[in-house]
Each structure stands twice: as C-alpha cells, then as structure tokens.
Design a protein around this motif. Structure first.
Motif, short mmCIF file in Angstrom:
data_model
loop_
_atom_site.label_atom_id
_atom_site.label_comp_id
_atom_site.label_asym_id
_atom_site.label_seq_id
_atom_site.Cartn_x
_atom_site.Cartn_y
_atom_site.Cartn_z
N SER A 1010 -6.78 68.00 -13.28
CA SER A 1010 -7.14 69.55 -13.68
C SER A 1010 -7.14 69.29 -11.77
O SER A 1010 -8.55 69.30 -11.57
N TYR A 1011 -6.55 70.16 -11.07
CA TYR A 1011 -6.34 70.00 -9.74
C TYR A 1011 -6.47 72.17 -9.23
O TYR A 1011 -5.69 72.45 -9.36
N THR A 1012 -8.02 72.39 -8.31
CA THR A 1012 -8.01 73.82 -8.65
C THR A 1012 -7.42 73.68 -7.30
O THR A 1012 -7.62 73.55 -6.12
N GLU A 1015 -9.23 79.50 -4.75
CA GLU A 1015 -9.82 80.86 -5.14
C GLU A 1015 -8.39 82.13 -4.61
O GLU A 1015 -9.01 81.14 -2.91
N LYS A 1143 -2.52 78.94 -8.67
CA LYS A 1143 -3.88 78.64 -9.50
C LYS A 1143 -4.21 76.82 -9.45
O LYS A 1143 -5.02 76.16 -8.47
N SER A 1144 -3.61 75.93 -10.10
CA SER A 1144 -4.01 75.02 -10.50
C SER A 1144 -3.35 74.02 -11.30
O SER A 1144 -1.64 74.23 -11.31
#
Length: 1313
Positions: A1010-1012, A1015, A1143-1144
């Motif tokens: 998972s790449y975020t 924010e 987001k991701s």
C-alpha cells in the motif's frame, strides 16, 4: 614469443654481433670503405651487351670519362646487366652510381646481386623487403648507398630497373669495402669435425660458438654438443629451417632430445648463413642470421664435446655443404684442424679445406608474364622410336595453384597441362574440350621446398612422379604421351600467334632448376644468352623466393601463410585482429565495457591492448555505482580447519583464473582494489600480538616470498587486525580477536586494500595443533574498480597549444587509439617527424579523420568520412594501425578503411623528433578540444600529468553526458562526474547502472503493498523543506488528478485478480483487474454518487502465465488502453473527469474498507498470485519504492514480498544466468561489448520459486546462527531471491553469487610444513 621479448632478443643479437665480429677476420675494420673497382682491369667487367666498343663495361668506372664515358647496353630493356668480378671474396659496405658522362643516359633505380662463384646470384634487399635502390637524376651526380648489412662476395651484378625515359641506360659504378679472409671446410655428408675438451683446460663461464654455413640440402645435422650426465643439444637442418633440439633429462640417446625452436628459412639456398650460440649460466642464446631466441637450460650444463656436421649417435642425415670461420671460445677450429695443433680437433671422413659448389642453376618466375619456352621432342617418329617422352625438373613455390608445364600432343591432337591445384600436382590431357586423362600426385607442394617432378611416357603408359627419392607420390595410367616440338614452362607468351600454348590456370611464380628433356639437362646459361629457346620476365641463375613468414610477421600466435607476393595472418582464436594480429579485439577494462553499453557478465579484458599480455577472463559487475572487476581463485568459500597434531602449520595456495602478469597489470591500472581476508577461530591464535613472531601470515603481491603480517582492515607492517586499530578487540591486551585464544568462536576479518600487496597468493596458518583448536578461513576474490587510463584526458584551448612526449617507437608496427571531442572543424591530433618519415592523425574537416605517414615510399593517407559532423562536442573514438602489410583507420563504429602497401617497399618507420599531441612542431593546425585515453602500442600516455605543467593545456575534460547520456534509459537522467557519469534512475520505474533493470516482485495471495499519498492537510504546508526535497520524485505526487498515466507488467494464471487499486478520500477509485474471462477491465469511479464505469479491453487470454504489459492513459474523460503491442483502444467517461484527493495505491491484496464496492471488495480479498513489474503511476513507482526504499517511502508491506526477475521478457525463468563473452567465439561485434554467448537456465518459474524459498529459509537460519556464534562484521545477501531490502542503491550488491563466479571445483592446494 611476444613483441617486447623479440625487441630484447634483438638487442641481444646486436650485442652478439659485436662479440662475434672477430669471425669475419677482416683487415681495416675501422675503415672498411676503400674503393674496390677503380683499379680493376677491363676484363673484370662483363655485361649482357654493349652499344659499341666505346660503351663497353670496362668504361663503367666512377668519375671516369674514358670511351663514351660509361657503359650502355645495346638495347635498354629488363634483361640487361653489368657484372664486376673482384680478385677474391671481399667485404662490400657501399655502392655508388653515376650516369654516362655528358649524356642523357642514367639509371633511376636498379637491383644489386652478389655471388661467390659468378652463379646462383643473391639479390640484396634493404630492410628485408626493399629490393631496388634509388639511382640518379642526371648524368654526373654521384648517388651512394651504404649497405645496412655488409655483404661478403667476389662478384657483384647490377641490373637496371628503370632509366631516364628521355635517354637510354647508362652507368658508371663504384663499390666500397675491404679485404676479407676466412677458413673454409667442405663436408660431404659422411665427414665431420669433433672437438673434445682437453683435461686441465680452464672452464669459462660462457661458451660461445659461431660459424657460417651453406648447403643445397634442406636436412642434416649441423652440430651436436654433449654435456655432463647426458645433457646436450643438436642443431639440425629440417626442411630448410635450423632446428634446436635440447636434451635436458639426461640419457644416452639423442632420440630423447626435444625440439624447442626453429629459426631461419630457405637455408638450403647455397648462400652463406650466420649461426651463433652463446651458453651462459642457465640461458642459451640461439641466432641464425638476424633471427634470435633465448631458452633456459640446466645451470649445470657444460659442453664436453662438439661434433660439427654430424651426430655420432646417428648414421644418417649428416650435413652436406660448406662451413666458414668456425670459432669456439676464441679457438679457430678450422685453423686448428688444418695445423693439427693441440689435437683438440679430430677430422672424421673426407674433409676438404675448400668449398666446392655444385652447379645447379635456377630460374625465377616472378610473373605474371613469365614463361620459358624450350624445344621438345624433335619429331614424333623419333620419340616413338626412342621409347617415349621424359621431362623432368625441380620447383619451389608458395602458391597453391599454377601452371608448371604445357605442350601440344601432335599425335593425339590435344594438349597436356601439368599444374598445381590445391597444392597437388595434376596432369590433364584435353582434346576438343574433352578430358582424355587426369592424374594427380603429391600434396602440400606449396611449402617453399624443392620438389622434383618427372613426367614420362613409355610403352603406352604415362607416369607422373613427385619427389621419388622421398616417396612423394607416383601416378600412372595407360596412355601414349608424345610431346610436341615446343615445351612451355610456367606460362605462355602473351603474343602466341601460332596458338602453340594455352593456359587456363594461374601463371607459375617461384623457382625451377635441373630441367631435363629426354634425360638431357637443359643449359639455362645458353637460354639466358638467347642461344636456346625463348623466355620472358625470367631471372636466370638465381632463385628469388622469399619467405615472408620468416621472421614471423604475425603477432600474438597468429598463423602465417603466404603466396609469392604477400602473406596472410590467421588471427582466429588469438583475441587479436588486423593484418598482423596486432590489435586486441577486447576492451582494456570493465570500465570500458560499461561505457560501450554492456551489462554485468564475464568478459575478456586485455589490459595492455596490443602488448604482450594475453587477454584474461574476468567477471564485470556493473550493478553498482562503481564498475567492479572480479578475479576468482580456486577457493573463495569459507573453509574449516580442525586441530591436527601431525603438522605445525597449514600452507594453502590460491590459483587465480588469470596469470601473474595479467593480475599485476590489471591491479596497476585500477583506481582501487580490495580482497576480503577472514579468519574465524576457536583456541587458534592468529598474529600473536602485541609482540613475538606471528603464528600465521599471508603472502601477496607480484613475485614470491612477500610475507605480510597484518590482517584484513589493518595497515601494512602493523601486525594487527582491524579491531586493534579500532580499539575494540575482545581482549584489550591483544590487537586481534583471535589472539585472545579463547574457547569461544571469534573472528578477525576485513578488506585488504593496498594494491602493491595484492592479490593474496598463499596463507600460512600456524596455531591449529592444540586440543580443541578449530579455525576457518576465507580469502575472497580480487575486486578492483576504476580505470586510471580510460578517463585520462587533456583539454587544448587554442591551436598553438600542444603536449610533447618522447619519440614514438613504431618502426615495424604501430597502433594508436584515443577519443576526442571538439567544436572546431579541423586540427592535428598527433604528429611525429623523422628526417624524411613522419606519422600524423588529424581531423581534416568537420566530417573526416585522416591517418597519414611516410616510411620512404612516399606519403600515404587513409581517411574515414563520417555522415554526421564530428565537431558536435561528443566523444568520438579513433583507432589507427600501421604494420608491415597495411595501414587501417577506424572511426567510431564505421567500417574500417585500409590501404595495402607494395610488397617490395620500405616498411621501417624512422622517427627522431618529439611526439606532439594536440598540435604540430610548426604550431600550426593545432587541435582545439579534448583528447582522452590516448594509447600508443598498448601504452597509455599520461596526458593529465603532462598537462598540469604545460601552459595552454588543462588536465581533465568534463562533459560526458552529451556522449554517454543515451545509455541512461527509461527516463533515467545522466549526471556528470569528473571522470565519467552516472545514471539517476529516480524518475524511472527501472533501476540498474543504466536504468535498464526491471523492478519485479513475486506476490502471494496474502501479499499487499500500500502506497499512501499526502494527507489532505499537508497540501497547505510548505513542502519545500530540505528533507522533502531530498526524497526521490518517484515517491510523492499531487493528490487531485485530471489526468493520469498508469503502466505495469504482470504474469499470472489467476483470474479474476486485481492488479492495481487507487482510492480517494471521496470514495472515488481506479482499479485494473483481470476478469473471470481472462480479459482486462479498467474501472473508474470518479463520482461517488454514481456507479463505477467499466472499460473492457478486447484482448483475451491474459491469465496464461506469460508476461503482459498494460498502459492506461486518461485526460479528463478520455481514456486510452493498450495491452502488449495490440492496437490502442479508446474510451470516454461520463463523469466530470476529476480524480479528487487521491489517498493510496494498493498492489496485491486489497483489505476491507468502507470505500470499496462489494464486488471489488470480493475480488480484492482474493489477493494476487503471480508477478508484478515496472509499476508506474504518473511520476511515482510504488513497487520500486517498496523494494528499494521501504524506510524512506510512504509504503506499508504485509505478507511476503520477494524481489525476482520474473518481469524479464527474456525468459519465463526469473533466475537467469549471466552472459559470458568467450574468446573462441568472435562472430559478434566485439567492440560493442554485446554478449557472444547467452547462458540462460531453462528451469520453470515454479521450480525456481520453490528453490528460491528454500534458499531464503536456509540463509535466514544461517544468518541467525552466525549472529550468535560468529562475530561477523559483514553479512551476505543472496542475489537470486531477496527479501525486502533497505538502502538507496540502484541495484543489489554483488554479494556471494558474483563472488562465486568462476570458482573451480578443485580443493585448494594444501601443504604441511
């Protein structure tokens, strides 16, 4: 023998010539330049013809005006000559010519012949090649030529070659020299001379033997020497060469002698040849004429007896011919034999103190218009009455195909041809285009030896015999052969109007002698005087055959073959190319291979180019920032030793895959070298520090017995280990961990980095006798990086600037290579001048490089034209070579341009000025720009060192990306370095030294990456901090998108399966998946209030286990999809085209979330089983970030993620072996650095994956064990299957897999001392 050794031997031969000068026994040696012809009476002068009595040869004396002022022949053609007979054999050192006084008659060039008897003339050649001498330009000036090698002869003959086109031949002549006296003996094949060492005679530290010999036989023992305990040697003529046979093991039979050298060629030409032998200590110097070699012999070898002309243990093959001035350690053996003084020399058989020569008059057919016409059988009836026809002769040649003899058959109405075909003798009889008879005999008849031929017909049978005395071959057939009235040897007349001669074959080029018709010898002197037969372009009374392969012109073990006019070098398998196998086909270092675009693999490198050091096979590791050369030895693994009371020390030798001279040269040219040295111990002390003699040591560096008493990581001479320098040894009172002698395992390891002490050649391990002692050692492979020569450069900023070096020594061969870049349209790269000779390489225009020189035949140019400008400020490579056969020039990868030289011309390049680089002696037409890696005959000139002390020239030259930037592939960026460049792969989904290595990983169903993205509140922050700026651009990206580009490659057999999922904070997403029909679906949900839009590709069968690539591109509502190389498919979305607040991004298993649609949640929970590669989303590479930068990237990894090469399109096997570049296979473009052989394993992906997991588990267990039991300072990584790694290197380190390249299966050599 390599080139440098030959040069050394040449110097030795010159010294020997000085030492042996007493053998000539001449008077007035200091001034051997007296006029020899001025006082001779007129009868001493003879000629082919004379124009009148006042033009007689007796008037051909220098500066005389008697008669018509010189000699002129009746006709001016190629068959004229002037001959002078001296009263006795004389040493001749020079000749001088004038034209005929007060006329327009002079010679512009001529040939010189010498003879002892007035027959069997020998042509004098300057430089072993040039046969003609330059003559006069007017009638009165004197042109003198000093002979490079003085000649001893009684007769001198001058043959005009060219003359004044506006006059006729005219000549006045003088020769210069001094008297020559000698002692001569004749041996008849059953006689000899024996010299025995007398008792009480003091031995010398040097034995010196010299003599001259001549013979008509091509075989026979010339000399045999006996020493103590059966040691000895012999010199035997074998096929016209002098062979040295050495017996070093002792014994009583000469059959035990082994041949060690063969010198000279065509020594059966009945001309004098000089032989010398010098035995000193344990070396034997052996020279014949100007050819020499040096051989080792046992130090205790002393000559006790010399047999001249025979081997007492052989009854056959004795020498038959003449010897002159036989000297042994100052003793004149022939004079002693005649006077019988001292009884040291014994005569055996019929020894005559004179030289009686057999008259065997040869004729040379130089071609292509040469022929000899002789009368045949007087009449067919007479021939029938006498019983038939018999024609015989001897010939020698280098050509495989040629006409030897032809004649008509009046009775049969046909024609007979006796010719060579593929070096076999063939007799063909034709009539009206139909073959009546074909016979063949013999083989390999183009070997330059004399071969006898006889064609005879008797009582209805025809016989063809070759070398009957040596059983060469006989062929017979039933046919009645009666020759016509004319016989034609070698060819046919050009104006044969009668049609008596036809030749469908090549003309003969070689020599013939002892011609006979019906068993009657033909008088060739009568032919020369036009009293018998007819001829054209013949040289009668001489054999002009030349051995162009002796001395050997082919370097680096190239195989020489020849014809009458030229020679050819077969360079196959040698690693060298060119007309003389001079230039290496391999690069000089791994660094050079890298900058030709190569990737990691095994390569042959030639550290000195055209020098004597042979190519060596090394491993080039190009996966790191530095390019490492790795040289293996026979044991690079950790080897365990147990206590043994049987020995005090264990001695281990290491055999490297390269020879000592290869290793030494490679280490010298490298910028840095290192070798791991590790010792693990349990109650086994190492260096016995801080005082006392060491228990163990190692030996390294060039040569032998270089004992080193420091350990890896420490300084030479310190008698310490690395812990002693760092102050963290387990016992502070010692400087090595092992010296504490504890019962627990300890370790001392580190890198040896002082090049002068590398490589490690042996280990001596001492403290292994005590009960409970255990130890293990490891000596890693030699690793070096950098090439000091490859980047050595200088910048010339104006036309008048230059660098100068000592004179370029390039007399017989020269190779020059360098790289240049410039913006100027022209300039001289290199120039070296002589008195007349010169050599130069220049940029003559913006698109042409010219290589020019003059060795005395006139200026010669070789140019290469480029289709693109060369002043483009990019590096261009120039390679020029000049040898005795041709000159060649190569520019970049363009075809080679070459020019062959005349076979009969000068080839010694005589230079005497300084070598100018970047300019000329006149300071005009200088070069403006950079020159780099300049190598002359394999030696690199240090341009930077000279540039630092030269005004107007700067050391170094930046700006390499303009030339090498194209090597950075797949969006990689080229970054400049002082010496070279590097590829920044951060913008790319690839990695590796050239951004060409795919980043692939094997996924299990439970694997998730998972790449975020940022924010939402981070958007308002200042993102220009230093920390953020330091992160790769492929890690962070914008979060609200109006367009995106997505690409990846995959391999799977699972369907359905989610390949990639991108989510948003606003319940929007993008998903790439394989549906249950094995087809690609692209799902876009860009409006949370609406259902996802599904875009289906028409391409099928995507879950077939093969590698597939996907590319998806969106701009607002327009979407393009391409699968593999299929057509691009276009789609349109109905949403607003904005992907809000991303987001991701998830690869693999998608965990439960409120944002997911139920169907996508079900598919995502299945995970992905297979391979993903080259995943890219806009500017980021999430898979690369997870594998290479897990600590500095916003990634979360769950489940096993294993990096592999499963995404490689080269094979379905993710564990491919490396490329090997073999010496024996030169079918590829060696300069390009591309693999010649691809060694790829054929295991299936499934088996490879299972093996990978097993290896990974085993290594993990070993790693844990090592952590607790060994205080290891380094860890080893497996390159085939890697767990998730940390660090920022562009590729994985070389590790143990590379270290194990080329490891021999044999055990290390161990000795107990």
């Amino acid at each position: 023998m390599d080139l440098r050794t030959k040069r050394v031997v040449g110097i030795v031969v010159q010294c020997l010539a000085l030492l042996l000068s007493s053998s000539d026994r001449t008077s007035g040696e200091e001034n051997c330049d007296s006029a020899l012809l001025s006082n001779l009476p007129p009868p001493s002068f003879r000629s082919s013809s004379q124009l009148s009595s006042s033009h007689a040869p007796g008037f051909a004396k220098l500066n005389r005006r008697d008669g018509a002022g010189g000699w002129s022949p009746l006709t001016s053609d190629a068959y004229q000559w002037l001959e002078v007979g001296l009263a006795e054999r004389t040493k001749i050192t020079a000749v001088a010519t004038q034209g005929r006084y007060g006329s327009s008659d002079w010679l512009t060039s001529y040939l010189l012949m010498f003879s002892d008897t007035g027959h069997n003339w020998q042509q004098y050649r300057q430089e072993e090649s040039t046969g003609s001498f330059a003559g006069n330009s007017n009638a009165d000036s004197v042109v003198q030529h000093k002979l490079q090698q003085p000649v001893v002869a009684r007769f001198l003959r001058l043959i005009p070659a060219h003359w004044n086109p506006n006059g006729r031949m005219g000549l006045r002549l003088e020769a210069y020299g001094c008297p020559y006296t000698s002692d001569v003996v004749s041996l008849d094949g059953s006689s000899s001379l024996v010299y025995r060492w007398s008792r009480g005679t003091q031995r010398t530290t040097r034995d010196l033997l010299s003599l001259k010999f001549k013979s008509l036989r091509n075989s026979g023992t010339l000399l045999h020497a006996e020493g103590e305990r059966g040691l000895g040697f012999s010199l035997e003529l074998e096929r016209g060469k002098l062979q040295l046979l050495l017996r070093t093991q002792g014994g009583s039979s000469s059959s035990e002698a082994r041949p060690v050298a063969s010198l000279g060629s065509l020594l059966d030409d009945q001309h004098w040849h000089h032989l010398s032998l010098v035995l000193r200590h344990s070396q034997l110097n052996f020279s014949v004429d100007k050819h020499a070699e040096v051989f080792p012999v046992p130090a205790e070898f002393n000559i006790q007896q010399l047999s001249i002309g025979a081997d007492p243990q052989k009854t056959k093959r004795n020498f038959r011919g003449c010897l002159e001035n036989l000297l042994y350690n100052g003793l004149n053996m022939l004079e002693s034999a005649k006077s019988d003084s001292g009884n040291q020399v014994t005569l055996v058989g019929n020894v005559t103190f004179s030289c009686a020569e057999l008259p065997a008059i040869p004729a040379t057919f130089p071609g292509p218009d040469s022929f000899l016409q002789l009368p045949g059988t007087a009449a067919p009836a007479a021939a029938s009455a006498s019983g038939g026809t018999a024609i015989g002769f001897q010939f020698r040649t280098w050509n495989k195909a040629a006409l030897l003899l032809t004649f008509s058959l009046p009775q049969q109405g046909g024609v007979a041809w006796l010719h060579l075909s593929e070096a076999r003798l063939r007799l063909q009889i034709h009539k009206a285009g139909r073959s009546l008879l074909e016979l063949s005999a013999g083989s390999a008849l183009n070997d330059g030896q004399w071969h006898s031929v006889k064609v005879s017909s008797h009582r209805g049978r025809v016989t063809v015999a070759v070398d009957e005395e040596e059983d060469g071959g006989v062929a017979q057939a039933g046919f009645s052969l009666t020759a016509g009235s004319q016989l034609f040897f070698g060819g046919c007349p050009a104006d044969d109007g009668a049609g008596e001669c036809s030749n469908p074959f090549d003309v003969f080029q070689g020599c013939m002698r002892l011609l006979s018709v019906d068993d009657q010898l033909v008088d060739l002197m009568a032919v020369q005087q036009r009293l018998l037969g007819n001829y054209s372009q013949l040289q009668i009374d001489m054999c002009g055959l030349i051995d162009r392969c002796s001395p050997g012109r082919c370097e680096h073990a190239g195989r020489c073959s020849q014809s009458w006019t030229s020679f050819h070098c077969d360079c196959s398998g040698s690693g060298y190319s060119g007309a003389t196998c001079h230039s290496s086909v391999y690069e000089r270092s791994c660094e050079a291979y890298k900058h030709s675009g190569s990737t990691s693999g095994r390569f042959y490198i030639d550290v000195d180019g055209s020098g004597p050091i042979h190519p060596q096979l090394v491993y080039c590791n190009m996966t790191e920032d530095s390019t490492w050369m790795v040289v293996q030895h026979n044991n690079t693994e950790l080897t365990r030793l147990r206590a043994s009371s049987a020995t005090d020390r264990r001695l281990i030798y290491f055999d490297y895959s390269a020879a000592e001279e290869q290793l030494s040269a490679a280490i010298r040219q490298s910028e840095h070298c290192e070798q791991e040295l590790s010792y693990r111990c349990k109650k086994s002390r190492l260096l016995n520090t801080p005082e006392g003699s060491p228990f163990s040591w190692w030996m390294g560096g060039p040569g032998a017995d270089r004992v080193q008493t420091y350990w890896g990581g420490a300084q030479p001479g310190s008698q310490q280990c690395v812990c002693g320098l760092q102050g963290d040894c387990v016992d502070p009172q010692h400087y090595c961990n092992c010296d504490a002698g504890r019962a627990e395992w300890a370790e001392d390891s580190g890198l040896l980095t002082h090049k002068e002490n590398l490589p490690v050649r042996s280990l001596v391990l001492g403290d292994i006798r005590r009960p409970g002692s255990e130890a293990a050692y490891r000596v890693g492979p030699l690793r070096c990086h950098g090439d000091k020569n490859f980047w050595n450069a200088a910048f010339f900023d104006k036309e008048t600037s230059y660098l100068h070096f000592p004179t370029f020594q390039a007399e017989l061969s020269a190779d020059i290579s360098f790289l240049f870049k410039t913006t100027a349209p022209s300039g001289v790269f290199l120039e070296n001048l002589g008195i007349k000779d010169f050599i130069r390489i220049e940029l003559s225009s913006s698109s042409q490089v010219v290589f020019s020189f003059d060795v005395g035949n006139g200026p010669l140019e070789v140019g290469v034209q480029s289709a693109v400008p060369l002043n483009d400020d990019r590096w261009h490579r120039v390679r020029a070579e000049r040898n005795v056969k041709e000159a060649s020039l190569r520019l970049d990868e363009l075809p080679v341009e070459a020019r062959e030289f005349p076979a009969d011309g000068h080839f010694h390049l005589q230079l005497n000025s300084q070598l100018f680089i970047g300019g000329t002696a006149s300071r005009q037409k200088g070069f403006r720009g950079c020159i780099r890696s300049l190598q002359l005959n394999g030696v690199t000139l240090d341009l930077e060192e000279r540039a630092r002390i030269t005004p107007g020239v700067r050391a170094g030259c930046p700006g390499h990306c303009s030339s090498y930037g194209s090597f950075c592939r797949n969006q990689g960026r080229c970054l400049e370095r002082d010496s070279g460049f590097r590829c920044d792969c951060s913008p790319s989904a690839y990695t590796g030294v050239f951004c060409s290595t795919e980043v692939s990983a094997s996924f299990k169903p439970e694997t998730s990456v998972s790449y975020t993205f940022k924010e939402p509140y981070e958007l308002a922050r200042n993102s220009s901090s230093a920390a953020a700026a330091a992160e790769p651009s492929s890690i962070y990206s914008d979060v609200t998108l109006r367009a995106e580009n997505v690409s990846l490659s995959f391999r799977t057999q699972q369907s359905p399966a989610v390949l990639l999922y991108v989510s948003s904070y606003y319940r929007e997403y993008l998903a790439l998946l394989i549906n249950q029909h094995d087809m690609l679906e692209v799902r876009y949900k860009l409006d949370s209030s609406r259902e996802a839009e599904v875009l289906r590709s028409r391409v099928m069968s995507l879950a077939d286990g093969q590698l597939h690539s996907i590319s998806v591109s969106r701009v607002l509502d327009s979407v393009s999809v391409q699968v593999d190389q299929n057509d691009i498919e276009e789609f349109n979305l109905t949403s607003d085209g904005e992907f809000n607040t991303v987001k991701s991004l998830v690869l693999g298993k998608v965990h439960a979330s409120d944002d997911l649609d139920p169907d996508l949640l079900r598919l995502g929970s299945l995970g992905f089983s297979g391979c993903l590669s080259l995943v890219r989303f806009n500017s980021i590479s999430p898979l690369k970030a997870a594998l290479l930068h897990p600590d500095t990237s916003p990634v979360i990894i769950s489940g096993p993620l294993l990096r592999s090469s499963c995404g490689s399109s080269a094979s379905a096997n993710p564990y491919a072996a490396e490329d090997t570049h073999h010496l024996s296979d030169q079918s590829g473009s060696l300069g390009s650095g591309q693999p010649l052989v691809n060694a790829v394993r054929t295991d299936s992906a499934l088996i490879g994956g299972v093996i990978a997991v097993v290896i990974f588990v085993v290594l993990a267990v070993l790693g844990i064990a090592a952590k607790f039991h060994y205080r290891r300072k380094e860890t080893y990584r497996n390159q085939e299957v890697n767990a998730v790694k940390q660090g920022d290197s562009q590729d994985f380190s070389f590790g143990n897999q590379a270290d194990s390249q080329n490891v021999c299966s044999e055990h290390p050599k161990e000795y107990f001392i």
